[in-house]
Design a protein around this motif. Structure first.
Motif, PDB file in Angstrom:
ATOM      1  N   SER A  31       0.790  -1.232   0.000  1.00  0.00           N
ATOM      2  CA  SER A  31       0.000   0.000   0.000  1.00  0.00           C
ATOM      3  C   SER A  31       0.822   1.283   0.000  1.00  0.00           C
ATOM      4  N   ASN A  32       2.113   1.186   0.067  1.00  0.00           N
ATOM      5  CA  ASN A  32       2.921   2.390   0.187  1.00  0.00           C
ATOM      6  C   ASN A  32       4.135   2.376  -0.738  1.00  0.00           C
ATOM      7  N   VAL A  33       4.826   3.491  -0.738  1.00  0.00           N
ATOM      8  CA  VAL A  33       6.072   3.595  -1.486  1.00  0.00           C
ATOM      9  C   VAL A  33       7.169   2.945  -0.654  1.00  0.00           C
ATOM     10  N   MET A  34       7.951   2.096  -1.274  1.00  0.00           N
ATOM     11  CA  MET A  34       9.062   1.429  -0.596  1.00  0.00           C
ATOM     12  C   MET A  34      10.364   1.907  -1.220  1.00  0.00           C
ATOM     13  N   GLY A  35      11.324   2.200  -0.357  1.00  0.00           N
ATOM     14  CA  GLY A  35      12.589   2.723  -0.855  1.00  0.00           C
ATOM     15  C   GLY A  35      13.787   1.985  -0.298  1.00  0.00           C
ATOM     16  N   TRP A  36      14.850   1.987  -1.093  1.00  0.00           N
ATOM     17  CA  TRP A  36      16.147   1.467  -0.639  1.00  0.00           C
ATOM     18  C   TRP A  36      17.095   2.654  -0.493  1.00  0.00           C
ATOM     19  N   PHE A  37      17.767   2.696   0.627  1.00  0.00           N
ATOM     20  CA  PHE A  37      18.752   3.726   0.927  1.00  0.00           C
ATOM     21  C   PHE A  37      20.108   3.057   1.143  1.00  0.00           C
ATOM     22  N   ARG A  38      21.159   3.844   1.043  1.00  0.00           N
ATOM     23  CA  ARG A  38      22.470   3.331   1.431  1.00  0.00           C
ATOM     24  C   ARG A  38      23.235   4.427   2.156  1.00  0.00           C
ATOM     25  N   GLN A  39      24.127   3.964   3.009  1.00  0.00           N
ATOM     26  CA  GLN A  39      24.961   4.897   3.757  1.00  0.00           C
ATOM     27  C   GLN A  39      26.393   4.400   3.735  1.00  0.00           C
ATOM     28  N   ALA A  40      27.244   5.150   3.055  1.00  0.00           N
ATOM     29  CA  ALA A  40      28.667   4.841   3.031  1.00  0.00           C
ATOM     30  C   ALA A  40      29.310   5.416   4.288  1.00  0.00           C
ATOM     31  N   SER A  41      30.438   4.857   4.655  1.00  0.00           N
ATOM     32  CA  SER A  41      31.127   5.298   5.859  1.00  0.00           C
ATOM     33  C   SER A  41      31.447   6.787   5.782  1.00  0.00           C
ATOM     34  N   GLY A  42      31.028   7.521   6.793  1.00  0.00           N
ATOM     35  CA  GLY A  42      31.305   8.945   6.859  1.00  0.00           C
ATOM     36  C   GLY A  42      30.420   9.812   5.991  1.00  0.00           C
ATOM     37  N   LYS A  43      29.413   9.221   5.356  1.00  0.00           N
ATOM     38  CA  LYS A  43      28.528   9.979   4.473  1.00  0.00           C
ATOM     39  C   LYS A  43      27.085   9.880   4.943  1.00  0.00           C
ATOM     40  N   GLN A  44      26.273  10.770   4.436  1.00  0.00           N
ATOM     41  CA  GLN A  44      24.855  10.756   4.778  1.00  0.00           C
ATOM     42  C   GLN A  44      24.131   9.629   4.054  1.00  0.00           C
ATOM     43  N   ARG A  45      23.066   9.178   4.672  1.00  0.00           N
ATOM     44  CA  ARG A  45      22.234   8.173   4.036  1.00  0.00           C
ATOM     45  C   ARG A  45      21.562   8.782   2.811  1.00  0.00           C
ATOM     46  N   GLU A  46      21.538   8.046   1.702  1.00  0.00           N
ATOM     47  CA  GLU A  46      20.954   8.566   0.473  1.00  0.00           C
ATOM     48  C   GLU A  46      19.959   7.570  -0.110  1.00  0.00           C
ATOM     49  N   LEU A  47      18.951   8.119  -0.768  1.00  0.00           N
ATOM     50  CA  LEU A  47      17.959   7.286  -1.438  1.00  0.00           C
ATOM     51  C   LEU A  47      18.557   6.748  -2.734  1.00  0.00           C
ATOM     52  N   ALA A  49      16.790   4.023  -4.617  1.00  0.00           N
ATOM     53  CA  ALA A  49      15.680   3.695  -5.509  1.00  0.00           C
ATOM     54  C   ALA A  49      14.418   3.572  -4.684  1.00  0.00           C
ATOM     55  N   ASP A  50      13.286   3.840  -5.309  1.00  0.00           N
ATOM     56  CA  ASP A  50      12.026   3.523  -4.658  1.00  0.00           C
ATOM     57  C   ASP A  50      10.978   3.125  -5.674  1.00  0.00           C
ATOM     58  N   ILE A  51       9.888   2.565  -5.155  1.00  0.00           N
ATOM     59  CA  ILE A  51       8.840   2.030  -6.021  1.00  0.00           C
ATOM     60  C   ILE A  51       7.492   2.299  -5.381  1.00  0.00           C
ATOM     61  N   THR A  57       8.844   3.661 -10.613  1.00  0.00           N
ATOM     62  CA  THR A  57      10.142   3.581  -9.950  1.00  0.00           C
ATOM     63  C   THR A  57      10.941   4.866 -10.097  1.00  0.00           C
ATOM     64  N   TYR A  58      11.822   5.059  -9.144  1.00  0.00           N
ATOM     65  CA  TYR A  58      12.802   6.143  -9.163  1.00  0.00           C
ATOM     66  C   TYR A  58      14.165   5.543  -8.878  1.00  0.00           C
ATOM     67  N   TYR A  59      15.183   6.045  -9.584  1.00  0.00           N
ATOM     68  CA  TYR A  59      16.549   5.614  -9.328  1.00  0.00           C
ATOM     69  C   TYR A  59      17.463   6.830  -9.242  1.00  0.00           C
ATOM     70  N   ALA A  60      18.386   6.776  -8.314  1.00  0.00           N
ATOM     71  CA  ALA A  60      19.419   7.799  -8.281  1.00  0.00           C
ATOM     72  C   ALA A  60      20.268   7.676  -9.544  1.00  0.00           C
ATOM     73  N   ASP A  61      20.784   8.790 -10.017  1.00  0.00           N
ATOM     74  CA  ASP A  61      21.575   8.776 -11.245  1.00  0.00           C
ATOM     75  C   ASP A  61      22.741   7.794 -11.163  1.00  0.00           C
ATOM     76  N   PHE A  67      20.836  -0.999 -11.210  1.00  0.00           N
ATOM     77  CA  PHE A  67      20.000  -1.501 -10.120  1.00  0.00           C
ATOM     78  C   PHE A  67      18.544  -1.574 -10.570  1.00  0.00           C
ATOM     79  N   THR A  68      17.824  -2.561 -10.046  1.00  0.00           N
ATOM     80  CA  THR A  68      16.402  -2.702 -10.323  1.00  0.00           C
ATOM     81  C   THR A  68      15.663  -2.976  -9.019  1.00  0.00           C
ATOM     82  N   ILE A  69      14.679  -2.142  -8.727  1.00  0.00           N
ATOM     83  CA  ILE A  69      13.855  -2.345  -7.536  1.00  0.00           C
ATOM     84  C   ILE A  69      12.560  -3.031  -7.940  1.00  0.00           C
ATOM     85  N   SER A  70      12.104  -3.944  -7.107  1.00  0.00           N
ATOM     86  CA  SER A  70      10.845  -4.639  -7.378  1.00  0.00           C
ATOM     87  C   SER A  70      10.230  -5.037  -6.048  1.00  0.00           C
ATOM     88  N   ARG A  71       8.992  -5.482  -6.095  1.00  0.00           N
ATOM     89  CA  ARG A  71       8.353  -5.888  -4.845  1.00  0.00           C
ATOM     90  C   ARG A  71       7.408  -7.051  -5.098  1.00  0.00           C
TER      91      ARG A  71
END
Length: 118
Positions: A31-47, A49-51, A57-61, A67-71
């Motif tokens: 029922s909602n938007v689901m997203g994948w984030f990642r956080q590299a060491s010393g960096k901010q968490r970033e989006l 992809a989401d679906i 779908t949305y993907y970071a450049d 990458f492919t997001i699915s559910r």
């Protein structure tokens, strides 16, 4: 309370592939938007992809074309298929959710570590 459990991370050589899974409680996935984030060491968490519930779908450049997001609503699970991995993809990967007009909230899981060696 929503529970999100990520899995599938690991150590892989550059150019390799991994498939991450995020198991969510209840009917969050369907029922909602689901997203994948990642956080590299010393960096901010970033989006990464989401679906949406409708499959948009949305993907970071930085990951477009790799990458492919699915559910799977029946399994309340969201996936992130990662191919042609690069060392800069290294980080802890998390999933989260939001309502269509909302923002991602505080229901973070423990994440899953992805390490790409050169």
């Amino acid at each position: 309370q929503v529970q999100l459990v990520e899995s599938g991370g690991g150590l892989v050589q550059a150019g390799g592939s991994l498939r991450l899974s995020c198991a969510a409680s209840g009917t969050i996935v369907s029922s909602n938007v689901m997203g994948w984030f990642r956080q590299a060491s010393g960096k901010q968490r970033e989006l990464v992809a989401d679906i949406t519930a409708g499959g948009r779908t949305y993907y970071a450049d930085s990951v477009k074309g790799r990458f492919t997001i699915s559910r799977d609503n029946a399994k309340n699970t969201v996936y992130l298929q990662m191919m042609s991995l690069k060392p800069e993809d290294t980080g802890v990967y998390y999933c989260n959710w939001r309502r269509l007009a909302g923002v991602y909230g505080g229901d973070w899981g423990q994440g899953t570590q992805v390490t790409v060696s050169s």
